[in-house]
Design a protein around this motif. Sequence first.
Motif, PDB file in Angstrom:
ATOM      1  N   ASP A  38      15.244 -53.129  20.972  1.00  0.00           N
ATOM      2  CA  ASP A  38      15.492 -53.014  22.099  1.00  0.00           C
ATOM      3  C   ASP A  38      15.301 -51.611  22.746  1.00  0.00           C
ATOM      4  O   ASP A  38      16.029 -52.263  23.345  1.00  0.00           O
ATOM      5  CB  ASP A  38      16.177 -54.031  23.060  1.00  0.00           C
ATOM      6  N   SER A  39      15.563 -50.850  21.878  1.00  0.00           N
ATOM      7  CA  SER A  39      15.826 -49.067  22.547  1.00  0.00           C
ATOM      8  C   SER A  39      14.013 -49.161  22.559  1.00  0.00           C
ATOM      9  O   SER A  39      13.170 -49.843  22.309  1.00  0.00           O
ATOM     10  CB  SER A  39      15.896 -48.638  20.885  1.00  0.00           C
ATOM     11  N   ARG A  40      14.001 -47.832  23.304  1.00  0.00           N
ATOM     12  CA  ARG A  40      12.678 -47.529  24.060  1.00  0.00           C
ATOM     13  C   ARG A  40      13.244 -45.806  24.115  1.00  0.00           C
ATOM     14  O   ARG A  40      14.414 -45.622  24.507  1.00  0.00           O
ATOM     15  CB  ARG A  40      12.181 -48.129  25.412  1.00  0.00           C
TER      16      ARG A  40
ATOM     17  N   GLU B 232      22.156 -42.253  18.038  1.00  0.00           N
ATOM     18  CA  GLU B 232      21.142 -42.082  16.914  1.00  0.00           C
ATOM     19  C   GLU B 232      19.636 -42.318  17.126  1.00  0.00           C
ATOM     20  O   GLU B 232      19.165 -41.836  16.370  1.00  0.00           O
ATOM     21  CB  GLU B 232      21.226 -43.357  15.820  1.00  0.00           C
ATOM     22  N   ALA B 233      19.820 -43.149  18.574  1.00  0.00           N
ATOM     23  CA  ALA B 233      18.278 -43.591  18.791  1.00  0.00           C
ATOM     24  C   ALA B 233      17.763 -41.266  19.396  1.00  0.00           C
ATOM     25  O   ALA B 233      16.660 -41.097  19.176  1.00  0.00           O
ATOM     26  CB  ALA B 233      17.912 -43.962  20.390  1.00  0.00           C
ATOM     27  N   ILE B 234      18.970 -40.505  20.176  1.00  0.00           N
ATOM     28  CA  ILE B 234      18.574 -39.134  19.895  1.00  0.00           C
ATOM     29  C   ILE B 234      17.803 -38.493  18.824  1.00  0.00           C
ATOM     30  O   ILE B 234      17.432 -37.605  19.033  1.00  0.00           O
ATOM     31  CB  ILE B 234      20.316 -38.648  21.232  1.00  0.00           C
ATOM     32  N   ASP B 235      18.577 -38.672  17.526  1.00  0.00           N
ATOM     33  CA  ASP B 235      18.581 -38.701  16.280  1.00  0.00           C
ATOM     34  C   ASP B 235      16.752 -38.504  16.055  1.00  0.00           C
ATOM     35  O   ASP B 235      15.989 -37.842  15.854  1.00  0.00           O
ATOM     36  CB  ASP B 235      19.301 -38.184  15.294  1.00  0.00           C
ATOM     37  N   VAL B 236      16.686 -39.364  16.690  1.00  0.00           N
ATOM     38  CA  VAL B 236      15.115 -40.672  16.023  1.00  0.00           C
ATOM     39  C   VAL B 236      14.655 -39.636  16.833  1.00  0.00           C
ATOM     40  O   VAL B 236      12.717 -38.960  16.504  1.00  0.00           O
ATOM     41  CB  VAL B 236      15.214 -41.537  16.473  1.00  0.00           C
ATOM     42  N   ALA B 237      14.359 -39.569  18.540  1.00  0.00           N
ATOM     43  CA  ALA B 237      14.103 -38.379  19.189  1.00  0.00           C
ATOM     44  C   ALA B 237      13.737 -37.382  18.673  1.00  0.00           C
ATOM     45  O   ALA B 237      12.174 -37.073  18.697  1.00  0.00           O
ATOM     46  CB  ALA B 237      13.986 -38.993  20.583  1.00  0.00           C
ATOM     47  N   GLU B 238      14.400 -36.113  18.101  1.00  0.00           N
ATOM     48  CA  GLU B 238      14.018 -35.039  17.749  1.00  0.00           C
ATOM     49  C   GLU B 238      13.073 -35.295  16.224  1.00  0.00           C
ATOM     50  O   GLU B 238      12.500 -34.478  16.333  1.00  0.00           O
ATOM     51  CB  GLU B 238      15.565 -34.478  17.126  1.00  0.00           C
TER      52      GLU B 238
ATOM     53  N   ASN C 131      18.660 -47.268  11.228  1.00  0.00           N
ATOM     54  CA  ASN C 131      18.257 -48.755  12.094  1.00  0.00           C
ATOM     55  C   ASN C 131      16.916 -48.917  13.240  1.00  0.00           C
ATOM     56  O   ASN C 131      17.137 -49.376  14.111  1.00  0.00           O
ATOM     57  CB  ASN C 131      19.802 -48.715  13.113  1.00  0.00           C
ATOM     58  N   TYR C 132      16.500 -48.107  12.877  1.00  0.00           N
ATOM     59  CA  TYR C 132      15.409 -47.754  14.138  1.00  0.00           C
ATOM     60  C   TYR C 132      14.116 -48.302  13.911  1.00  0.00           C
ATOM     61  O   TYR C 132      13.014 -47.164  13.078  1.00  0.00           O
ATOM     62  CB  TYR C 132      15.156 -46.883  15.419  1.00  0.00           C
ATOM     63  N   LYS C 133      13.415 -49.605  14.139  1.00  0.00           N
ATOM     64  CA  LYS C 133      12.126 -49.646  13.871  1.00  0.00           C
ATOM     65  C   LYS C 133      10.581 -50.134  15.143  1.00  0.00           C
ATOM     66  O   LYS C 133      10.955 -50.839  15.548  1.00  0.00           O
ATOM     67  CB  LYS C 133      12.025 -50.652  12.500  1.00  0.00           C
ATOM     68  N   VAL C 134       9.732 -49.394  14.796  1.00  0.00           N
ATOM     69  CA  VAL C 134       8.931 -49.289  16.039  1.00  0.00           C
ATOM     70  C   VAL C 134       8.548 -50.340  16.036  1.00  0.00           C
ATOM     71  O   VAL C 134       7.868 -51.034  14.803  1.00  0.00           O
ATOM     72  CB  VAL C 134       8.210 -47.634  15.345  1.00  0.00           C
TER      73      VAL C 134
END
Length: 544
Positions: free
Chosen positions: A479-481, A520-526, A447-450
Amino acid sequence: MNIQTISTTPFDDQKPGTSGLRKKVAVFERNHYLENFVQAIFNTLGDCRGKTLVLGGDGRYLNRQAIQIILKMAAAHGFATVLVGQGGLLSTPAASCIIRRYQAYGGIILSASHNPGGPEGDFGLKYNASNGGPAPEQLTEAFYARSRNLTEYRIARADDVDLDILGEQRIGEMTLRIIDPVDDYARLMQELFDFDRIRALFQSGRFTMRFDAMHAITGPYAKRILEEQLGAPSGTVMNGVPLEDFGGGHPDPNLVHAHDLAELMYGPSALSFGAASDGDGDRNMVMGREFFVTPSDSLAVLAANAHHLPGYRAGLAGVARSMPTSRAADRVAGHLGIESFETPTGWKFFGNLLDAGRITLCGEESFGTGSNHVREKDGLWAVLFWINLLAEKRTSVAEIVREHWRRFGRDYYTRHDYEALDAAIGQQIMDRLVGQLERLPGQSFGNYKVVSADDFSYRDPVDNSYTEHQGIRLFFENDSRIVFRLSGTGTEGATLRIYIERFEPDPENHGFDPQDALKEAIDVAEALCKVKALSGRSRPDVIT
Ligand code: G16
């Protein structure tokens, strides 16, 4: 006075990091190591004759010996006066306060902050300029440049002085004044906060608190102010005697290292308020009953409520936060119609904004908050600010923060640290991220689009100086970073910090644990940095 000129050879590793020169004690104990760096500072400062220097440290192992050496070198360079905290002690914010109050030329603070102390631990030295703030980058770069071509240093031949007796002594022509380390700082706190109201809160019997000084420098400050001046019950300050090895602990006020305190904040007999500070007294951790206040939220809450407190009734000129700090403070600034600034990590970047009157409050995710009262972040100040606010609002820490979220939205936030990685792996991770920057916008990870990605750089709006490579920022459509950067304060290998946040405007969704809300964002970071795969680690060393 007999001044000796001692031949020396340069060390090639005296480049100050995020906050001064920090090394293992064993490195500082090398022949001439400390002397060389102090000489590099004095050479950079130029003519020191007739000037006043402030000197003190957090009391860690090597503090006293280093002070004796620096005093003799200051005498050899013609300083007229050196102000030293009794016992060689000065917290970082108190040193800043004293430099400003006595209009000193500058100060040397001996500390490796929150890093462990003792013979196997860390030591550090930082120089603060006449505004009381950390030397700006141009100056620290100059120290480094000088350190690389030193051939000699100058030192007075004199007996060691007694650091424990208040009053004046002399080393040759130079006056040494041993001052009470707490007096000036305590006076300043009295000007900023409503001591009567706080005293009434302690007397009411409905407020219970502990302050964990972690066997570091804030013990004497907190005992004097909280227990003696504000009437908090004796024993409010825990671990209040500064020890050379911090009692074997790690004086970093977070949930992992301040666990003695954290335990008192949960369960049926949990206290109303808990706080801790670090090795040199500039960091703070704030907790309510079963409630941890994220430093980024703390800054935003203080900004939104500052006008309730005596020192800030006139309102705020502006606020600043370091880049990896959550954007919660920006939302408050927008609401107040005041300027907000995003600076690189390091308190030194706030100095110009404070001096120019552009900001009143500033803070960092790394448990640092401060204001224009000094030019350092200030742990005990933040704690007093919160207590004053609680006395004013007559409600709980949790309610103040939840009410803040209802008003401004919640910035879910977490930081994951991978400490002491192999330095080459740390660099490889950052290089790979930099290499991907151009290709990332438009890419989706679940769900995270840059939306955008960059390597953060900063142009100081006051002196126009430019700083680059301050961390990789990725902004997402929801609106995540996510921010990646290497720590500038470690003394072993590389420490990768991953800062993850997501804005949640809906109060219905404010009650989650940040690790769940950000899963989910933590997984995206990895997926982006692959630190686990590259280092073989299965989880971060510290999560805040
Ligand atoms: C120092 C600086 C802070 C900075 C922190 C973390 O704090 O003064 O401005 O935020 O280091 O830096 P890093 O992420 O590079 O390790 P302290 O309390 O250690 O002096």
